[in-house]
Write a protein that holds these residues in place. Sequence first.
Motif, PDB file in Angstrom:
ATOM      1  N   THR A  77     -57.015-102.168 -17.835  1.00  0.00           N
ATOM      2  CA  THR A  77     -57.424-101.529 -16.588  1.00  0.00           C
ATOM      3  C   THR A  77     -57.139-100.041 -16.632  1.00  0.00           C
ATOM      4  O   THR A  77     -56.110 -99.612 -17.166  1.00  0.00           O
ATOM      5  N   VAL A  78     -58.043 -99.280 -16.078  1.00  0.00           N
ATOM      6  CA  VAL A  78     -57.887 -97.843 -15.922  1.00  0.00           C
ATOM      7  C   VAL A  78     -57.853 -97.526 -14.425  1.00  0.00           C
ATOM      8  O   VAL A  78     -58.572 -98.161 -13.647  1.00  0.00           O
ATOM      9  N   TYR A  79     -57.032 -96.567 -14.058  1.00  0.00           N
ATOM     10  CA  TYR A  79     -56.867 -96.203 -12.657  1.00  0.00           C
ATOM     11  C   TYR A  79     -57.233 -94.742 -12.426  1.00  0.00           C
ATOM     12  O   TYR A  79     -57.138 -93.905 -13.327  1.00  0.00           O
ATOM     13  N   LEU A  80     -57.624 -94.452 -11.205  1.00  0.00           N
ATOM     14  CA  LEU A  80     -57.808 -93.075 -10.768  1.00  0.00           C
ATOM     15  C   LEU A  80     -57.100 -92.937  -9.421  1.00  0.00           C
ATOM     16  O   LEU A  80     -57.595 -93.437  -8.416  1.00  0.00           O
ATOM     17  N   GLN A  81     -55.953 -92.297  -9.453  1.00  0.00           N
ATOM     18  CA  GLN A  81     -55.214 -92.020  -8.218  1.00  0.00           C
ATOM     19  C   GLN A  81     -55.755 -90.733  -7.632  1.00  0.00           C
ATOM     20  O   GLN A  81     -55.742 -89.688  -8.284  1.00  0.00           O
ATOM     21  N   MET A  82     -56.212 -90.818  -6.393  1.00  0.00           N
ATOM     22  CA  MET A  82     -56.835 -89.666  -5.741  1.00  0.00           C
ATOM     23  C   MET A  82     -56.013 -89.292  -4.522  1.00  0.00           C
ATOM     24  O   MET A  82     -55.903 -90.091  -3.577  1.00  0.00           O
ATOM     25  N   ASN A  83     -55.447 -88.109  -4.544  1.00  0.00           N
ATOM     26  CA  ASN A  83     -54.647 -87.603  -3.433  1.00  0.00           C
ATOM     27  C   ASN A  83     -55.311 -86.377  -2.826  1.00  0.00           C
ATOM     28  O   ASN A  83     -56.198 -85.775  -3.431  1.00  0.00           O
ATOM     29  N   SER A  84     -54.867 -86.022  -1.643  1.00  0.00           N
ATOM     30  CA  SER A  84     -55.381 -84.838  -0.943  1.00  0.00           C
ATOM     31  C   SER A  84     -56.904 -84.829  -0.924  1.00  0.00           C
ATOM     32  O   SER A  84     -57.543 -83.820  -1.251  1.00  0.00           O
ATOM     33  N   LEU A  85     -57.474 -85.948  -0.553  1.00  0.00           N
ATOM     34  CA  LEU A  85     -58.926 -86.082  -0.594  1.00  0.00           C
ATOM     35  C   LEU A  85     -59.609 -85.155   0.387  1.00  0.00           C
ATOM     36  O   LEU A  85     -59.094 -84.873   1.480  1.00  0.00           O
ATOM     37  N   LYS A  86     -60.782 -84.685  -0.012  1.00  0.00           N
ATOM     38  CA  LYS A  86     -61.586 -83.766   0.779  1.00  0.00           C
ATOM     39  C   LYS A  86     -62.949 -84.407   1.041  1.00  0.00           C
ATOM     40  O   LYS A  86     -63.390 -85.264   0.259  1.00  0.00           O
ATOM     41  N   PRO A  87     -63.636 -83.945   2.086  1.00  0.00           N
ATOM     42  CA  PRO A  87     -64.982 -84.499   2.343  1.00  0.00           C
ATOM     43  C   PRO A  87     -65.914 -84.354   1.140  1.00  0.00           C
ATOM     44  O   PRO A  87     -66.768 -85.221   0.910  1.00  0.00           O
ATOM     45  N   GLU A  88     -65.751 -83.300   0.369  1.00  0.00           N
ATOM     46  CA  GLU A  88     -66.620 -83.094  -0.803  1.00  0.00           C
ATOM     47  C   GLU A  88     -66.328 -84.074  -1.938  1.00  0.00           C
ATOM     48  O   GLU A  88     -67.043 -84.103  -2.937  1.00  0.00           O
ATOM     49  N   ASP A  89     -65.274 -84.877  -1.805  1.00  0.00           N
ATOM     50  CA  ASP A  89     -65.007 -85.930  -2.781  1.00  0.00           C
ATOM     51  C   ASP A  89     -65.820 -87.198  -2.484  1.00  0.00           C
ATOM     52  O   ASP A  89     -65.800 -88.138  -3.283  1.00  0.00           O
ATOM     53  N   THR A  90     -66.509 -87.215  -1.362  1.00  0.00           N
ATOM     54  CA  THR A  90     -67.323 -88.369  -1.009  1.00  0.00           C
ATOM     55  C   THR A  90     -68.412 -88.587  -2.046  1.00  0.00           C
ATOM     56  O   THR A  90     -69.186 -87.678  -2.349  1.00  0.00           O
ATOM     57  N   ALA A  91     -68.438 -89.786  -2.610  1.00  0.00           N
ATOM     58  CA  ALA A  91     -69.396 -90.092  -3.672  1.00  0.00           C
ATOM     59  C   ALA A  91     -69.238 -91.540  -4.104  1.00  0.00           C
ATOM     60  O   ALA A  91     -68.277 -92.217  -3.724  1.00  0.00           O
ATOM     61  N   LEU A  92     -70.179 -91.971  -4.902  1.00  0.00           N
ATOM     62  CA  LEU A  92     -70.058 -93.257  -5.599  1.00  0.00           C
ATOM     63  C   LEU A  92     -69.351 -92.967  -6.921  1.00  0.00           C
ATOM     64  O   LEU A  92     -69.814 -92.120  -7.689  1.00  0.00           O
TER      65      LEU A  92
END
Length: 125
Positions: A77-92
């Motif tokens: 398994t590979v993970y992507l931890q995403m912090n401090s998210l911004k509206p411009e991070d919205t995506a598939l």
Amino acid sequence: VQLQASGGGLVQTGGSLRLSCAASGRTFSNYAMGWFRQAPGKEREFVAAISWGGGSTYYADSVKGRFTISRDKAKNTVYLQMNSLKPEDTALYYCAGGMYGGSWLPQLASEYDYWGQGTLVTVSS
């Protein structure tokens, strides 16, 4: 060979999410893994990559310092931890795998052989 991405959802600006990409069908221990994303009306773009051994990582400038890619070989398994998210991070968000040894970190979509189905991340303002 299948990659199953999960963990997407709706989060407020400044929030966090952790995406997972589970590989099945064969071991991906010898594969470099990457995350890409595609926002509505935009082209797919590179987000992050991790080497087959997990010792090397690379990030797009837009997520550097906020996102962290990691892998658990025992769980395939590979993970992507995403912090401090911004509206411009919205995506598939898509995970991808390519057979590259050493510390190679492919950043082009064409360099990857296998793709997951995508998981939607929506960041509200």
